[in-house]
Scaffold this active site. Structure first.
Site, PDB file in Angstrom:
ATOM      1  CD  GLU A 126      -2.968  -1.053   2.304  1.00  0.00           C
ATOM      2  OE1 GLU A 126      -3.999  -1.742   2.222  1.00  0.00           O
ATOM      3  OE2 GLU A 126      -2.693  -0.351   3.298  1.00  0.00           O
ATOM      4  CD  GLU A 143      -4.287  -5.555   4.036  1.00  0.00           C
ATOM      5  OE1 GLU A 143      -4.899  -4.649   4.636  1.00  0.00           O
ATOM      6  OE2 GLU A 143      -3.042  -5.581   3.927  1.00  0.00           O
TER       7      GLU A 143
END
Length: 705
Positions: free
Chosen positions: A181, A265
């Protein structure tokens, strides 16, 4: 007679599941099971361990309960039975609930025994040799790339971690991500792929770029213009496809290049049965809507204190009481089981049978290389019963199928088997339920009897850090502490008079989340009147503190504590400080203390800290031991140094909370003090040493490996 009754009951149950009896006027939806049509490799479903110190308290459980918890998540056909595990490559910085120690705190430092992540990987893989192992970094040590992650330093860092995993722990990674991320770097992907191959890790698949916004897969357009990027990335990966699916254009482009799409995720933050059915819906929709062939959810085992962010909702098991051995299985675990006990990585999706249901819900079918198949169904959005007719095309086996069902009343319960009538069979579905059908056998609802009863954190509490033998066997981690940022590790005392703990990270990390001071916590958020003390050894320029009434450690993206701390430095200064989380500045009330905090909290990254009292102490110097103690009695807070009361204040903002230890951080440096003889004592009692507390707790590693 009893046998006849059981047969009759089975026939009645069978008729309720198969056929259309009692469902007049309900039209069946046909699901075609055909392995001659389009199929795609199934790369597994699973969990993330990390993205914070998600299981830090699990390491301190008695061996029996620790083994049971791991069995419930990773043992095949027992509990969740996941087929994929992704771990965080620890990097010293906070990455949601807390931080985990890096194998390389500074350039040239390599230690492959730090932390518990190696243990998690080993234990999970030992239970299921077919489990796929994946990893990526959230945070990283500050020495990498001069503070810039996308660098050759980070490539070398990854390679060294893989070498330690292989040489020290005997494990091979199946895949690795570029970073979690934090954007993308095409050059980094090429460098990492090059060095994976050059260092004997050519079988490790590289995926990228593991971001979550709507634009997370925009980079796939570059594959046409930059063949080097397309060659480097074996897998296209991103996050949260459950809420933001892949676009049709992106899916077509990726599939035309022959690359799989992975969800590295996803998030299902729900409770009760709703989390179970939503996990299955998430897995089904990931493939149906986005063509995702591997899905891992954050996260697996909640071995964190209840006060920490996300301490309950995502996890399969709550393992927050190592001192009692108590743990709790959440309904989430059986959502994974509806997939995990009926599939394995390497099966193939039967695309013709993967679809949304006309009456609400979804269905996915997968087939094994040996010919067995499974069907997973959820009816979360259904308002009424539905009938599914399954048509078996040539090549699909005609064996009987076991049926397992979950609803709000009972989870993962076996139903009557289905016996196909020639080339078809039917199943009546209830609304808001989950079904798994399979020609495989051996499924079970695993459980353990006599889970110890819950009890509060022991008080009084004391640890002199002398009972650990060789610190490496414990991953250098003391019992019960949960590092929120930095690494508080077992080390030799600076005076060589035994063992203590030290905050060993000396420079700010390349953080995944906004930073604050480095600190660790332990205890019970219900503690009110008590004393917390520790012996502190300061290096020159260090500042260190004991913390009390810590009642919040941030939101999961930001780690500013709420509580009090008593800080000393080597120049003789002693300061009593109250601090509050940045988020609460937007929730000011008329309370005078809150208004005072806002008035002085001009730097939001400092959390609105306010000095409540301070003093200069003669004889308070670095490079020697000093005892520092915080005492809470009603609204009165008193600070002691070397047994003498030196500061005091009235504080009603935080009336109870946990204890902790803190090392201060500025822009360029983090203090690295030593702490020893940690004690937390109710007022009016003497601290006990409690060796019995840790009986049955086994080291993580065999020293000398």
């Amino acid at each position: 007679m009893k046998l006849q009754k059981r047969i009759a009951a089975g026939l009645i149950l069978s008729m309720s599941c198969i056929g259309v009896m009692g469902q007049r006027g309900v039209k069946a939806q046909t699901i075609v099971l055909d392995d001659k049509g389009k199929t795609q490799r199934f790369d597994g479903i699973g969990v993330v361990n990390g993205g914070g110190a998600t299981s830090v308290l699990l390491k301190d459980y008695p061996e029996q309960q620790r083994r049971e918890i791991m069995d419930l998540v990773y043992k095949p056909k027992f509990g969740a039975s996941v087929s994929a595990l992704l771990v965080e490559i620890p990097g010293d910085g906070n990455s949601t609930q807390g931080s985990m120690p890096s194998h390389s705190h500074y350039r040239g430092d390599y230690n492959y025994m730090r932390g518990y992540t190696w243990w998690v990987l080993r234990e999970a893989k030992s239970r299921n040799h077919m489990l796929t192992l994946d990893a990526t970094a959230w945070s990283a040590p500050g020495w990498i790339g001069g503070g810039q992650f996308w660098s050759q330093d980070a490539v070398d860092y990854y390679i060294s971690w893989l070498q330690g995993l292989r040489k020290v722990h005997g494990l091979e990674l199946d895949a690795i991500g570029c970073r979690n991320e934090k954007g993308e770097s095409w050059d980094f992907a090429k460098w990492l792929k090059r060095d994976l191959v050059a260092n004997g890790f050519e079988k490790v698949l590289l995926h990228g770029f593991d971001n979550w916004p709507k634009s997370k897969l925009d980079f796939v357009k570059a594959f046409r213009q930059d063949p080097g990027l397309g060659k480097a990335l074996d897998v296209v990966s991103g996050h949260t496809f459950y809420s933001v699916p892949v676009t049709a254009e992106q899916r077509a482009l990726v599939e035309s290049l022959g690359k799989p799409i992975w969800n590295s995720e996803d998030h299902v933050y729900k409770r009760g049965f709703d989390v179970l059915i939503s996990i299955v819906e998430c897995f089904n929709k990931n493939y149906i809507e986005s063509g995702v062939t591997k899905i891992v959810n954050w996260y697996d085992i909640a071995g964190v204190y209840p006060m920490e962010p996300y301490s309950c909702d995502p996890a399969t098991i709550l393992a927050r009481e190592p001192w009692s051995g108590n743990y709790t299985v959440r309904e989430a675990l059986w959502g994974y089981a509806h997939y995990g006990q009926f599939t394995e990585a390497g099966w193939r999706y039967l695309s013709s049978a993967c679809t949304m249901l006309e009456g609400g819900g979804s269905v996915v079918a997968l087939k094994s290389p040996s010919g067995d198949y499974s069907v997973i169904i959820e009816t979360k959005d259904a308002k009424a019963p539905q009938i599914l007719r399954f048509d078996l095309k040539k090549g699909m086996i005609r064996k009987s199928l076991c049926v397992w069902k979950s609803d709000s009343l009972a989870q993962f319960v076996r139903q009557a088997d289905i016996v196909p009538r020639g080339s078809h069979y039917e199943l009546t579905l209830e609304p808001h339920a989950v079904y798994s059908l399979s020609t495989t056998t051996g499924q079970q609802k695993g459980r353990f009897a006599d889970v110890p009863a819950s009890r509060p954190f022991p008080m009084p509490y004391a640890d002199d850090f002398e009972g650990y033998g060789q610190p490496a066997q414990w991953g250098y981690l003391p019992h019960y502490t949960a590092d929120i940022c930095g690494a508080f590790e077992l080390v030799e005392r600076p005076d060589r008079q035994g063992t203590c703990i030290r905050q060993v990270v000396g420079q700010p990390t390349i953080s995944w989340a906004p930073d604050w001071h480095h600190y660790t916590i332990l205890g019970d958020s219900a503690w009110a009147d008590y004393e917390v003390s520790a012996d502190v050894w300061l290096n020159p320029q260090d500042e260190a503190a004991v913390m009390g009434h810590v009642c919040d450690v941030g939101t999961g993206y930001g780690i500013i504590a709420k509580g009090y701390y008593l800080k000393i430095d080597g120049k003789g200064n002693c300061t009593l400080v109250i601090t509050r989380g940045k988020k609460d500045k937007k929730k000011a009330t008329g309370d005078a203390e809150q208004q005072a905090l806002i008035a002085v909290g001009k730097d939001t990254e400092e959390g609105g800290e306010r000095v409540m009292d301070s003093v200069r102490i003669d004889g308070l110097r670095a490079c020697e031991w000093h005892n520092v103690k915080l005492r809470f009695e009603g609204n009165t807070i008193t600070g002691y140094v070397d047994g003498k009361a030196v500061v005091t204040a009235s504080g009603s903002q935080y009336r109870r909370g946990m204890a902790g230890l803190l090392a201060t951080k500025d822009r360029n440096r983090v203090s690295t003090p030593y702490f020893d003889n940690l004690r937390v004592t109710p007022l009016g009692t003497s601290p006990d040493t409690m060796p019995a507390l840790w009986q049955g707790v086994q080291p993580l590693y065999a020293v000398g490996r």
